[in-house]
Design a protein around this motif. Structure first.
Motif, PDB file in Angstrom:
ATOM      1  N   ALA A  18      15.263 -10.820   0.278  1.00 54.19           N
ATOM      2  CA  ALA A  18      13.862 -11.027  -0.081  1.00 54.19           C
ATOM      3  C   ALA A  18      13.063 -11.545   1.110  1.00 54.19           C
ATOM      4  N   VAL A  19      13.599 -12.533   1.803  1.00 57.65           N
ATOM      5  CA  VAL A  19      12.903 -13.091   2.973  1.00 57.65           C
ATOM      6  C   VAL A  19      12.782 -12.035   4.065  1.00 57.65           C
ATOM      7  N   PHE A  20      13.844 -11.286   4.315  1.00 56.78           N
ATOM      8  CA  PHE A  20      13.816 -10.233   5.340  1.00 56.78           C
ATOM      9  C   PHE A  20      12.768  -9.171   4.996  1.00 56.78           C
ATOM     10  N   THR A  21      12.706  -8.744   3.749  1.00 57.43           N
ATOM     11  CA  THR A  21      11.741  -7.719   3.336  1.00 57.43           C
ATOM     12  C   THR A  21      10.310  -8.219   3.504  1.00 57.43           C
ATOM     13  N   LEU A  22      10.029  -9.463   3.107  1.00 57.42           N
ATOM     14  CA  LEU A  22       8.686 -10.008   3.288  1.00 57.42           C
ATOM     15  C   LEU A  22       8.323 -10.127   4.759  1.00 57.42           C
ATOM     16  N   PHE A  23       9.258 -10.566   5.588  1.00 55.93           N
ATOM     17  CA  PHE A  23       9.010 -10.716   7.017  1.00 55.93           C
ATOM     18  C   PHE A  23       8.726  -9.366   7.671  1.00 55.93           C
ATOM     19  N   VAL A  24       9.519  -8.356   7.361  1.00 63.51           N
ATOM     20  CA  VAL A  24       9.338  -7.038   7.958  1.00 63.51           C
ATOM     21  C   VAL A  24       8.032  -6.406   7.480  1.00 63.51           C
ATOM     22  N   SER A  25       7.665  -6.582   6.233  1.00 59.84           N
ATOM     23  CA  SER A  25       6.407  -6.004   5.747  1.00 59.84           C
ATOM     24  C   SER A  25       5.203  -6.670   6.408  1.00 59.84           C
ATOM     25  N   GLN A  26       5.274  -7.972   6.666  1.00 55.96           N
ATOM     26  CA  GLN A  26       4.187  -8.645   7.380  1.00 55.96           C
ATOM     27  C   GLN A  26       4.136  -8.205   8.841  1.00 55.96           C
ATOM     28  N   LEU A  27       5.298  -7.943   9.403  1.00 59.35           N
ATOM     29  CA  LEU A  27       5.370  -7.555  10.812  1.00 59.35           C
ATOM     30  C   LEU A  27       4.871  -6.128  11.023  1.00 59.35           C
ATOM     31  N   LEU A  28       5.259  -5.217  10.167  1.00 57.09           N
ATOM     32  CA  LEU A  28       4.927  -3.805  10.353  1.00 57.09           C
ATOM     33  C   LEU A  28       3.613  -3.396   9.699  1.00 57.09           C
ATOM     34  N   GLY A  29       3.299  -3.969   8.566  1.00 57.28           N
ATOM     35  CA  GLY A  29       2.101  -3.550   7.836  1.00 57.28           C
ATOM     36  C   GLY A  29       0.868  -4.286   8.310  1.00 57.28           C
ATOM     37  N   LYS A  30      -0.244  -3.579   8.342  1.00 52.95           N
ATOM     38  CA  LYS A  30      -1.505  -4.199   8.714  1.00 52.95           C
ATOM     39  C   LYS A  30      -2.356  -4.355   7.463  1.00 52.95           C
ATOM     40  N   ALA A  31      -3.048  -5.478   7.374  1.00 55.27           N
ATOM     41  CA  ALA A  31      -3.939  -5.712   6.244  1.00 55.27           C
ATOM     42  C   ALA A  31      -5.215  -4.921   6.464  1.00 55.27           C
ATOM     43  N   ARG A  32      -5.490  -4.012   5.564  1.00 57.82           N
ATOM     44  CA  ARG A  32      -6.715  -3.216   5.633  1.00 57.82           C
ATOM     45  C   ARG A  32      -7.461  -3.402   4.313  1.00 57.82           C
ATOM     46  N   PRO A  33      -8.212  -4.501   4.192  1.00 60.95           N
ATOM     47  CA  PRO A  33      -8.915  -4.726   2.936  1.00 60.95           C
ATOM     48  C   PRO A  33      -9.954  -3.635   2.686  1.00 60.95           C
ATOM     49  N   ASN A  34     -10.101  -3.284   1.430  1.00 59.90           N
ATOM     50  CA  ASN A  34     -10.995  -2.219   1.053  1.00 59.90           C
ATOM     51  C   ASN A  34     -11.519  -2.574  -0.341  1.00 59.90           C
ATOM     52  N   PRO A  35     -12.820  -2.440  -0.577  1.00 64.96           N
ATOM     53  CA  PRO A  35     -13.325  -2.781  -1.920  1.00 64.96           C
ATOM     54  C   PRO A  35     -12.665  -1.962  -3.022  1.00 64.96           C
ATOM     55  N   GLU A  36     -12.313  -0.726  -2.721  1.00 68.49           N
ATOM     56  CA  GLU A  36     -11.667   0.103  -3.738  1.00 68.49           C
ATOM     57  C   GLU A  36     -10.240  -0.380  -4.019  1.00 68.49           C
ATOM     58  N   LYS A  37      -9.556  -0.869  -3.003  1.00 74.01           N
ATOM     59  CA  LYS A  37      -8.215  -1.421  -3.205  1.00 74.01           C
ATOM     60  C   LYS A  37      -8.272  -2.738  -3.965  1.00 74.01           C
ATOM     61  N   ASP A  38      -9.310  -3.515  -3.744  1.00 78.93           N
ATOM     62  CA  ASP A  38      -9.426  -4.825  -4.379  1.00 78.93           C
ATOM     63  C   ASP A  38      -9.915  -4.746  -5.820  1.00 78.93           C
ATOM     64  N   ALA A  39     -10.414  -3.598  -6.226  1.00 75.83           N
ATOM     65  CA  ALA A  39     -10.925  -3.454  -7.592  1.00 75.83           C
ATOM     66  C   ALA A  39      -9.759  -3.447  -8.584  1.00 75.83           C
ATOM     67  N   ALA A  40     -10.017  -4.001  -9.759  1.00 72.96           N
ATOM     68  CA  ALA A  40      -8.991  -4.019 -10.799  1.00 72.96           C
ATOM     69  C   ALA A  40      -8.788  -2.607 -11.330  1.00 72.96           C
TER      70      ALA A  40
END
Length: 121
Positions: A18-40
């Motif tokens: 679990a810790v490894f997966t969270l660390f790798v996703s933070q390392l490789l993935g970039k946060a790209r906020p988008n109003p459409e993604k944030d919508a319910a």
């Protein structure tokens, strides 16, 4: 080796994964906020209005009564499965009377709730 060591090893591997997966996703993935993604998103229907809408108390009352009677009725199934065994031991009449009393209380409660108007919308 104590018998609980394999369980501890499995727990350690699970936490490590679990810790490894969270660390790798933070390392490789970039946060790209988008109003459409944030919508319910709910069943393909866009959200309209607020989620803070008040429900009538009758809604909660009917839900609680359903859970109450449903859980009580769930006791009937194991009793019905064991009834033949009770009869074989000679306690059939006693057990049948006990279940009759239970059903009378359950039915009386249902009639009371019905007469009071808790089931009327």
């Amino acid at each position: 080796m104590p018998s609980y060591v394999p369980i501890l090893i499995l727990g350690g591997v699970a936490v490590g994964f679990a810790v490894f997966t969270l660390f790798v996703s933070q390392l490789l993935g970039k946060a790209r906020p988008n109003p459409e993604k944030d919508a319910a998103y709910e069943c393909g229907v866009p959200a309209i209005g607020t989620a803070r809408e008040r429900f009538p108390i009758k809604f909660y009352l009917v839900c609680m009564l359903f859970i109450l009677f449903d859980v009580d009725a769930a006791f009937l199934y194991p009793w019905a499965l064991m009834f033949q065994e009770f009869v074989a031991k000679g306690a059939g009449a006693y057990v049948l009377a006990e279940m009759g009393a239970f059903l009378a209380l359950l039915g009386g409660g249902f009639v009371y709730v019905w007469k009071v108007g808790a089931l009327d919308w």
